[in-house]
Design an enzyme around this catalytic site. Structure first.
Site, short mmCIF file in Angstrom:
data_model
loop_
_atom_site.label_atom_id
_atom_site.label_comp_id
_atom_site.label_asym_id
_atom_site.label_seq_id
_atom_site.Cartn_x
_atom_site.Cartn_y
_atom_site.Cartn_z
N ASP A 47 0.85 -1.20 0.00
CA ASP A 47 0.00 0.00 0.00
C ASP A 47 0.88 1.25 0.00
O ASP A 47 1.65 1.47 0.94
CB ASP A 47 -0.89 -0.01 1.25
N TYR A 52 2.89 9.88 -0.34
CA TYR A 52 3.97 9.31 0.49
C TYR A 52 5.35 9.60 -0.09
O TYR A 52 6.35 9.44 0.60
CB TYR A 52 3.81 7.80 0.68
N LYS A 77 -2.61 5.91 -4.34
CA LYS A 77 -3.73 6.81 -4.06
C LYS A 77 -3.51 8.17 -4.73
O LYS A 77 -2.37 8.64 -4.83
CB LYS A 77 -3.89 7.03 -2.55
N HIS A 110 -7.60 9.50 -1.98
CA HIS A 110 -6.94 9.42 -0.66
C HIS A 110 -7.80 10.04 0.46
O HIS A 110 -7.92 9.46 1.54
CB HIS A 110 -5.58 10.12 -0.75
N LYS A 232 2.84 -1.09 9.00
CA LYS A 232 4.08 -0.50 8.47
C LYS A 232 5.21 -0.71 9.47
O LYS A 232 5.04 -0.57 10.69
CB LYS A 232 3.85 1.00 8.23
N SER A 233 6.38 -1.04 8.95
CA SER A 233 7.60 -1.04 9.76
C SER A 233 8.78 -0.99 8.80
O SER A 233 8.66 -1.40 7.65
CB SER A 233 7.68 -2.30 10.62
N ASN A 242 4.97 -9.15 11.90
CA ASN A 242 3.61 -8.72 11.56
C ASN A 242 2.92 -9.64 10.56
O ASN A 242 1.70 -9.58 10.40
CB ASN A 242 3.64 -7.28 11.02
P1 NAD Z 1 0.55 1.37 12.20
O1 NAD Z 1 -0.62 1.44 13.11
O2 NAD Z 1 0.79 0.21 11.32
O3 NAD Z 1 1.80 1.66 13.10
C1 NAD Z 1 3.05 1.88 12.58
C2 NAD Z 1 3.94 2.12 13.79
O4 NAD Z 1 3.98 0.94 14.60
C3 NAD Z 1 5.34 2.40 13.35
O5 NAD Z 1 5.89 3.40 14.17
C4 NAD Z 1 6.06 1.09 13.54
O6 NAD Z 1 7.39 1.25 13.81
C5 NAD Z 1 5.33 0.46 14.72
N1 NAD Z 1 5.31 -1.01 14.57
C6 NAD Z 1 5.03 -1.72 13.47
N2 NAD Z 1 5.14 -3.03 13.72
C7 NAD Z 1 5.50 -3.17 15.01
C8 NAD Z 1 5.77 -4.28 15.83
N3 NAD Z 1 5.67 -5.53 15.37
N4 NAD Z 1 6.12 -4.06 17.13
C9 NAD Z 1 6.21 -2.79 17.61
N5 NAD Z 1 5.97 -1.70 16.88
C10 NAD Z 1 5.62 -1.88 15.57
O7 NAD Z 1 0.48 2.68 11.35
P2 NAD Z 1 0.44 3.36 10.00
O8 NAD Z 1 1.72 3.27 9.28
O9 NAD Z 1 -0.09 4.67 10.38
O10 NAD Z 1 -0.71 2.58 9.15
C11 NAD Z 1 -0.42 1.46 8.33
C12 NAD Z 1 -0.56 1.82 6.87
O11 NAD Z 1 -1.88 2.29 6.58
C13 NAD Z 1 0.33 2.98 6.40
O12 NAD Z 1 1.67 2.63 6.27
C14 NAD Z 1 -0.35 3.34 5.11
O13 NAD Z 1 0.00 2.43 4.09
C15 NAD Z 1 -1.81 3.21 5.51
N6 NAD Z 1 -2.39 4.51 5.97
C16 NAD Z 1 -3.32 5.10 5.19
C17 NAD Z 1 -3.89 6.30 5.55
C18 NAD Z 1 -4.91 6.93 4.67
O14 NAD Z 1 -5.25 8.09 4.87
N7 NAD Z 1 -5.42 6.22 3.70
C19 NAD Z 1 -3.51 6.92 6.74
C20 NAD Z 1 -2.57 6.30 7.55
C21 NAD Z 1 -2.03 5.09 7.15
#
Ligand code: NAD
Length: 278
Positions: A47, A52, A77, A110, A232-233, A242
């Protein structure tokens, strides 16, 4: 061993891997390695978004991975400043060129930005760029029920998905229910509440009970609710962690305890008022 990731059927007869890899806030410098680590681990759904700023690196990682393109589900998006119909066409071409992966599986609006125009107009333009070849499916992101109602009123085809914030602290039930009623799949963004889940005691207790991490517990909760999710990571061990969520399940009681964490608290912006023409 590559996990067998379930697929969710979409209303056009296609399907999407239920778990993917999110790339928001992954800098261009880190994106190629992160996406490559995800593909090597077995993710087959990525995604990204024009906003981005990492489409070129995402595409590079996909091309270099050796994974056949047909096996990868790629979402991008439309940027917020590109809602005018001519801009939708131009932005689509830019994303296709930046990704350089032949086609986009899923192209999303988006943000709805209702203060800047009629959501039906941008959606009509999205319908215009979906050609079944270079742009195979279209959907929306951050659409509230009223925005989906507007598309119905305008007599337009329904989006395949609505990608919205969903996590234990913001279960977003009204939008999930509106999606479900219309046959629109829900994609859950910020599943870990952008880090908030790491310190929650209920999630820590369930992690101890299951022998899994808090992140795996939350992802499992999201999957068992039927949503599509893409954590995401940039850390390879977390990227693998994950994905390692298909060898256990939460009990009904554990699911209910996580459901009870909902406090209507968003991690991200409210789509009704979010007004950023990035
Ligand atoms: P997320 O809730 O997946 O959290 C990411 C955070 O959690 C990062 O800081 C990461 O280091 C930490 N993390 C990830 N795996 C972990 C693990 N196993 N243990 C401990 N910490 C961990 O947040 P996100 O990135 O905000 O959302 C996921 C995806 O959703 C985004 O990357 C993007 O592709 C999408 N997204 C879309 C929108 C939109 O408006 N459409 C908005 C936000 C995110």
């Amino acid at each position: 061993m590559t996990p067998n990731i379930p697929r969710i059927p979409l209303s056009d007869g296609s399907s999407i891997p239920q778990l993917g890899f999110g790339t928001w806030q992954i800098s261009p410098a880190d994106a190629e390695a992160a996406v490559r680590a995800a593909l090597d681990a077995g993710y087959r759904h990525i995604d990204t978004a024009q906003l981005y700023g990492n489409e070129a690196e995402v595409g590079k990682a996909i091309r270099a991975s050796g994974v056949p393109r047909e096996e990868i589900y790629l979402t991008t998006k439309l940027a917020n400043s590109r809602h005018a119909p001519a801009e939708v066409r131009a932005a689509t071409e830019e994303s296709l060129a930046a990704l350089d992966c032949g086609w986009i599986d899923l192209y999303l609006v988006h943000w709805p930005l209702p203060m800047h125009g009629d959501v039906a107009e941008v959606w009509d333009a999205m319908v215009g760029v979906r050609d079944g070849e270079r742009v195979r499916g279209i959907g929306v992101s951050n659409f509230q029920p009223a925005h989906l109602d507007r598309l119905d009123e305008a007599g337009l085809p329904r989006p395949l998905v609505n990608q919205v914030e969903v996590n234990p602290f913001f279960a977003n039930e009204a939008v999930r229910e509106r999606n479900r009623a219309a046959g629109i799949a829900t994609q859950a963004w910020s599943p870990l509440g952008q880090g908030k889940a790491a310190t929650d005691p209920v999630l820590a207790a369930i992690a101890a009970e299951t022998g899994k991490s808090f992140a795996q517990v939350v992802l499992r909760w999201t999957l068992q609710r039927g949503d599509i999710v893409f954590p995401k990571s940039t850390t390879p061990a977390r990227i693998r962690e994950n994905l390692d969520v298909f060898d256990f399940s939460l009990t009904h009681e554990q699911m209910r305890r996580i459901d009870a964490l909902d406090r209507g608290e968003r991690s991200g912006p409210d789509p009704d008022v979010f007004d950023w023409l990035g």
